[in-house]
Design a protein around this motif. Sequence first.
Motif, PDB file in Angstrom:
ATOM      1  N   PHE A 183       0.384  -0.841  -0.264  1.00 28.26           N
ATOM      2  CA  PHE A 183       0.248   0.158   0.343  1.00 28.26           C
ATOM      3  C   PHE A 183       1.170   1.539   0.142  1.00 28.26           C
ATOM      4  O   PHE A 183       0.310   2.198  -0.677  1.00 28.26           O
ATOM      5  N   ASN A 184       2.045   1.074   0.997  1.00 33.63           N
ATOM      6  CA  ASN A 184       2.724   2.447   0.978  1.00 33.63           C
ATOM      7  C   ASN A 184       2.636   3.574   1.182  1.00 33.63           C
ATOM      8  O   ASN A 184       2.134   4.963   0.697  1.00 33.63           O
ATOM      9  N   LEU A 185       1.321   3.754   2.006  1.00 38.27           N
ATOM     10  CA  LEU A 185       0.100   5.239   2.759  1.00 38.27           C
ATOM     11  C   LEU A 185       1.382   5.540   3.539  1.00 38.27           C
ATOM     12  O   LEU A 185       1.818   5.314   4.599  1.00 38.27           O
ATOM     13  N   ILE A 186       1.074   7.180   3.592  1.00 40.37           N
ATOM     14  CA  ILE A 186       1.778   8.017   4.551  1.00 40.37           C
ATOM     15  C   ILE A 186       1.116   7.299   6.407  1.00 40.37           C
ATOM     16  O   ILE A 186      -0.146   7.822   6.175  1.00 40.37           O
ATOM     17  N   PRO A 187       2.125   6.919   7.095  1.00 45.66           N
ATOM     18  CA  PRO A 187       0.593   6.855   8.147  1.00 45.66           C
ATOM     19  C   PRO A 187       0.101   7.714   9.229  1.00 45.66           C
ATOM     20  O   PRO A 187      -1.109   8.111   9.819  1.00 45.66           O
ATOM     21  N   THR A 188       0.609   8.460   9.010  1.00 46.80           N
ATOM     22  CA  THR A 188       0.226  10.378   9.471  1.00 46.80           C
ATOM     23  C   THR A 188      -0.302  10.960   8.886  1.00 46.80           C
ATOM     24  O   THR A 188      -1.226  11.970   9.886  1.00 46.80           O
ATOM     25  N   LEU A 189      -0.816  10.787   7.274  1.00 50.28           N
ATOM     26  CA  LEU A 189      -2.416  11.498   6.544  1.00 50.28           C
ATOM     27  C   LEU A 189      -2.935  10.256   7.087  1.00 50.28           C
ATOM     28  O   LEU A 189      -3.339   9.299   6.827  1.00 50.28           O
ATOM     29  N   THR A 190      -4.826  11.198   6.789  1.00 55.84           N
ATOM     30  CA  THR A 190      -5.715  10.868   6.751  1.00 55.84           C
ATOM     31  C   THR A 190      -6.057   9.761   5.737  1.00 55.84           C
ATOM     32  O   THR A 190      -5.309  10.311   4.728  1.00 55.84           O
ATOM     33  N   VAL A 191      -6.921   9.504   5.362  1.00 58.72           N
ATOM     34  CA  VAL A 191      -7.080   8.737   4.069  1.00 58.72           C
ATOM     35  C   VAL A 191      -7.453  10.053   3.269  1.00 58.72           C
ATOM     36  O   VAL A 191      -6.576   9.911   1.959  1.00 58.72           O
ATOM     37  N   LYS A 192      -8.313  10.605   3.605  1.00 58.49           N
ATOM     38  CA  LYS A 192      -8.583  12.083   2.682  1.00 58.49           C
ATOM     39  C   LYS A 192      -7.169  12.318   2.241  1.00 58.49           C
ATOM     40  O   LYS A 192      -6.823  12.600   1.022  1.00 58.49           O
ATOM     41  N   SER A 238      -8.724  -1.321   6.858  1.00 64.80           N
ATOM     42  CA  SER A 238      -8.876  -3.000   7.127  1.00 64.80           C
ATOM     43  C   SER A 238      -7.723  -3.309   6.092  1.00 64.80           C
ATOM     44  O   SER A 238      -7.053  -2.264   4.942  1.00 64.80           O
ATOM     45  N   GLY A 239      -6.894  -4.157   5.280  1.00 65.85           N
ATOM     46  CA  GLY A 239      -6.240  -4.036   3.765  1.00 65.85           C
ATOM     47  C   GLY A 239      -6.824  -3.739   2.546  1.00 65.85           C
ATOM     48  O   GLY A 239      -6.504  -3.220   1.753  1.00 65.85           O
ATOM     49  N   GLY A 240      -7.938  -4.869   2.933  1.00 67.93           N
ATOM     50  CA  GLY A 240      -8.982  -4.442   1.934  1.00 67.93           C
ATOM     51  C   GLY A 240      -9.227  -2.644   1.899  1.00 67.93           C
ATOM     52  O   GLY A 240      -8.480  -2.365   0.133  1.00 67.93           O
ATOM     53  N   GLN A 241      -9.127  -2.602   2.700  1.00 71.67           N
ATOM     54  CA  GLN A 241      -9.191  -0.360   2.705  1.00 71.67           C
ATOM     55  C   GLN A 241      -8.231   0.136   2.254  1.00 71.67           C
ATOM     56  O   GLN A 241      -8.529   1.248   1.414  1.00 71.67           O
ATOM     57  N   GLN A 242      -7.470  -0.341   2.820  1.00 69.90           N
ATOM     58  CA  GLN A 242      -6.015   0.289   2.611  1.00 69.90           C
ATOM     59  C   GLN A 242      -5.188   0.157   0.587  1.00 69.90           C
ATOM     60  O   GLN A 242      -4.806   1.759   0.696  1.00 69.90           O
ATOM     61  N   GLN A 243      -6.268  -1.001   0.265  1.00 64.90           N
ATOM     62  CA  GLN A 243      -5.479  -1.359  -1.296  1.00 64.90           C
ATOM     63  C   GLN A 243      -6.535  -0.116  -1.317  1.00 64.90           C
ATOM     64  O   GLN A 243      -6.073   0.562  -2.824  1.00 64.90           O
ATOM     65  N   ARG A 244      -8.111   0.623  -1.210  1.00 63.76           N
ATOM     66  CA  ARG A 244      -8.701   0.994  -1.814  1.00 63.76           C
ATOM     67  C   ARG A 244      -8.621   2.626  -2.127  1.00 63.76           C
ATOM     68  O   ARG A 244      -8.689   3.387  -2.784  1.00 63.76           O
ATOM     69  N   VAL A 245      -7.703   2.679  -0.609  1.00 61.43           N
ATOM     70  CA  VAL A 245      -7.087   4.565  -0.818  1.00 61.43           C
ATOM     71  C   VAL A 245      -5.805   4.165  -1.529  1.00 61.43           C
ATOM     72  O   VAL A 245      -6.286   6.092  -2.461  1.00 61.43           O
ATOM     73  N   MET A 270      -2.019   2.983 -15.193  1.00 60.96           N
ATOM     74  CA  MET A 270      -2.080   2.865 -14.025  1.00 60.96           C
ATOM     75  C   MET A 270      -1.122   1.737 -14.291  1.00 60.96           C
ATOM     76  O   MET A 270      -1.570   0.587 -14.369  1.00 60.96           O
ATOM     77  N   LEU A 271      -0.081   2.025 -12.771  1.00 61.28           N
ATOM     78  CA  LEU A 271       1.375   0.119 -13.128  1.00 61.28           C
ATOM     79  C   LEU A 271       0.577  -0.195 -11.583  1.00 61.28           C
ATOM     80  O   LEU A 271       1.028   0.365 -10.342  1.00 61.28           O
ATOM     81  N   ALA A 272       0.475  -1.142 -11.267  1.00 59.34           N
ATOM     82  CA  ALA A 272       0.753  -2.256  -9.863  1.00 59.34           C
ATOM     83  C   ALA A 272       1.182  -2.815  -9.951  1.00 59.34           C
ATOM     84  O   ALA A 272       1.112  -4.250 -10.841  1.00 59.34           O
ATOM     85  N   ASP A 273       2.617  -3.713  -8.538  1.00 62.67           N
ATOM     86  CA  ASP A 273       2.823  -4.385  -8.149  1.00 62.67           C
ATOM     87  C   ASP A 273       2.430  -5.588  -7.283  1.00 62.67           C
ATOM     88  O   ASP A 273       2.359  -4.831  -5.940  1.00 62.67           O
TER      89      ASP A 273
END
Length: 226
Positions: free
Chosen positions: A94-103, A143-150, A163-166
């Motif tokens: 996912f590589n989301l930034i943990p300190t930032l909200t979904v938005k 959840s993991g699925g939600q994180q991937q949707r973000v 779009m490139l997905a690994d």
Amino acid sequence: MEILKIEHLSKIYGTGESAVKALDDVSFTVQKGEFVAIIGPSGSGKSTLLHLLGGVDRPSSGKVLVENTDIYALDETRLAIFRRRQIGLIYQFFNLIPTLTVKENMTLPLLLDNQQEDKKQFDGLVKTLNLEHRLNHLPNQLSGGQQQRVSIGRAIISNPAIMLADEPTGNLDSRNSSEIIDLLKMLNKTYRQTLIVITHDERIALQADRIISIEDGRIAKDEVIR
Ligand code: ADP
Ligand code: ADP
């Protein structure tokens, strides 16, 4: 319309005795709206290829043309702008930034590009992703699925050429995997979003329009399946 053209692409990591030829003279083209699966054994060069298509790394030789722009002829600043606007990257973890909200995670590419979000477009995307009630949550509350949707939201928000997905489902259970693949397919079919996905999962590869098999840094097979 040809959206992507790869010409004689090679990548060698390291030098001398320790040099590894990860990609060896790879050429192919992708049409706008195609859904391409890239398969092949571990270490065959799939991630290297994806990173070169996304402007994340530089090739040892050869060219990548996205909408006729030779991306590695761009200087670093322009290449960074190209990446932000024209490439949506989706990772296994996912590589989301943990300190930032979904938005905030989703709209980060716009912020970095000094672009205002279009509220109607954003709300539509959030609905498609089924994240309406999660916008102010942090990634670790999902959840993991939600994180991937973000992360898909972040990838598509600047309306990229490709779009490139690994391994986008590599860290998800089978139910969440199906959900993510259905979502990617929907974006591909509804918006003609060009999609290139590395996967180990044959069920996913068989849903693509075309399967490219990589072996030892070369294209071993390139089949249109629908
Ligand atoms: P795949 O995604 O198919 O598993 P990779 O593109 O990750 O394959 O790797 C292809 C080859 O390049 C492998 O031999 C791998 O060890 C090597 N490789 C990948 N990244 C690096 C790197 N940063 N430095 C050195 N060798 C690398
Ligand atoms: P899904 O909805 O993808 O099936 P789960 O069954 O894992 O996900 O989670 C159910 C709900 O609980 C989700 O809507 C999610 O937001 C929430 N949730 C999951 N993990 C956590 C967590 N670590 N902290 C807070 N809420 C969570």
